[in-house]
Every structure is written in C-alpha cells, then in structure tokens.
Design an enzyme around this catalytic site. Sequence first.
Site, PDB file in Angstrom:
ATOM      1  N   HIS A 128      -4.387 -20.338-127.256  1.00 15.89           N
ATOM      2  CA  HIS A 128      -4.011 -21.095-126.079  1.00 15.89           C
ATOM      3  C   HIS A 128      -2.897 -20.323-125.377  1.00 15.89           C
ATOM      4  O   HIS A 128      -2.214 -19.518-126.008  1.00 15.89           O
ATOM      5  CB  HIS A 128      -3.511 -22.481-126.515  1.00 15.89           C
ATOM      6  CG  HIS A 128      -3.392 -23.451-125.400  1.00 15.89           C
ATOM      7  ND1 HIS A 128      -2.299 -23.482-124.565  1.00 15.89           N
ATOM      8  CD2 HIS A 128      -4.218 -24.433-124.978  1.00 15.89           C
ATOM      9  CE1 HIS A 128      -2.453 -24.441-123.673  1.00 15.89           C
ATOM     10  NE2 HIS A 128      -3.612 -25.038-123.898  1.00 15.89           N
ATOM     11  N   TYR A 129      -2.707 -20.556-124.096  1.00 16.08           N
ATOM     12  CA  TYR A 129      -1.668 -19.822-123.376  1.00 16.08           C
ATOM     13  C   TYR A 129      -0.263 -20.275-123.760  1.00 16.08           C
ATOM     14  O   TYR A 129       0.708 -19.578-123.492  1.00 16.08           O
ATOM     15  CB  TYR A 129      -1.865 -19.922-121.858  1.00 16.08           C
ATOM     16  CG  TYR A 129      -1.721 -21.316-121.299  1.00 16.08           C
ATOM     17  CD1 TYR A 129      -0.473 -21.819-120.949  1.00 16.08           C
ATOM     18  CD2 TYR A 129      -2.838 -22.130-121.123  1.00 16.08           C
ATOM     19  CE1 TYR A 129      -0.337 -23.098-120.434  1.00 16.08           C
ATOM     20  CE2 TYR A 129      -2.716 -23.403-120.612  1.00 16.08           C
ATOM     21  CZ  TYR A 129      -1.464 -23.888-120.279  1.00 16.08           C
ATOM     22  OH  TYR A 129      -1.331 -25.149-119.781  1.00 16.08           O
ATOM     23  N   ARG A 130      -0.138 -21.409-124.426  1.00 15.15           N
ATOM     24  CA  ARG A 130       1.184 -21.904-124.808  1.00 15.15           C
ATOM     25  C   ARG A 130       1.665 -21.259-126.101  1.00 15.15           C
ATOM     26  O   ARG A 130       0.871 -20.766-126.902  1.00 15.15           O
ATOM     27  CB  ARG A 130       1.158 -23.417-124.970  1.00 15.15           C
ATOM     28  CG  ARG A 130       0.964 -24.121-123.651  1.00 15.15           C
ATOM     29  CD  ARG A 130       1.130 -25.611-123.778  1.00 15.15           C
ATOM     30  NE  ARG A 130       1.063 -26.216-122.459  1.00 15.15           N
ATOM     31  CZ  ARG A 130       0.382 -27.305-122.179  1.00 15.15           C
ATOM     32  NH1 ARG A 130      -0.287 -27.929-123.130  1.00 15.15           N
ATOM     33  NH2 ARG A 130       0.383 -27.784-120.954  1.00 15.15           N
TER      34      ARG A 130
END
EC number: 3.1.15.-
Length: 181
Positions: A128-130
Amino acid sequence: MTVSAQNLVWIDMEMTGLDPEENVVLEIATIVTDKDLNVLAEGPVIAIHQSDEELAKMDDWNVNTHTRSGLVARVKESQYDETRAVAETLDFIRQWVPERTSPLCGNSIGQDRRFMVKHMSELEAFFHYRNVDVSTIKELVRRWQPELLDQFTKSGSHMALDDIRESIAELRFYRSHVFKI
C-alpha cells in the site's frame, strides 16, 4: 497461515549508504505481524551479493558496522542478486497479505522505500502507499513526552532481522505508554 488485509509487513534493509542513486542494498529481512503486533512469521533474511566496487563505496561507518556484524562477509559469499531476493521476499509476503493492502512497516521506513523504488520496484509496488513508521512516533515522543525515551532502548545491531524485532517491540512500547491501548 491466513492471508489477511489486516496483517502488517515489516521490512528492514541494510545498505552501503543512504543515497539510493549511489548506494545498493546489502541485506533484506521481513516479518509479518497481525494488527495487534503479534509475530505471525519471520521471512527470509537475505544477504545480496554486491561487487567489490560497490562495497568500496561505503564510508567508514558502514564498513565498520557491516564488517563487525559479519554482513560484508555474507554479502561477498551470497549467491543472491536483487531479483532473486525480491522474488523470495514476495513469495513469503504473498502467503500473508493480499497485494497493496499492507502499509510498509518499520523504522525510518521511508528510506527503505526509496531504495525499493530504485532497486526493487516490484517489491515496492506490492505494498500500500501508506507507511507505518515507528520513527515518526519516536520523534513525536521526543517532543511531547521526552521522559519516555530512556524507557526503551535498542541494541543498534544493524542486522535487518534484529532491527525489525526491535521496531515491533518499540511500537508495542509506544502503544502501551503513549496511546494507552
């Protein structure tokens, strides 16, 4: 073993320096926890072969640290290149989380992500980009509750698997002392 989007993937890498444009990855390790930070599995710990030319780019701190830990010797003897290291790491992670569900977890994990973007893009794209960056919480504690800093100490071994274990323990500490969960 249960694949779950709630599981968290922790990664740590040791590198020849801090600049992904000039430096390379020496080691990668992975741990998967559940959402409550219970370790579900430890993944492969992989020393990645690098040329003497790449190793010669290390500054004194990196040479001393990675020689003392035995990592330089492991890198020289390793049969792994970055492609194979990524493949084995992804094989492990896919057993625990669906693609693009787990944030990338660790300490100063933005630095590891920078190296992934440059050297291990297939692995970086899986996440995920987080991020769950324990060092962010530590920096806030340093400013808002500095009296807690001395209550958690790390060994500073700079060995990837040990560093992940310490990052998980550090986040558990902050969860109970800062977030009171």
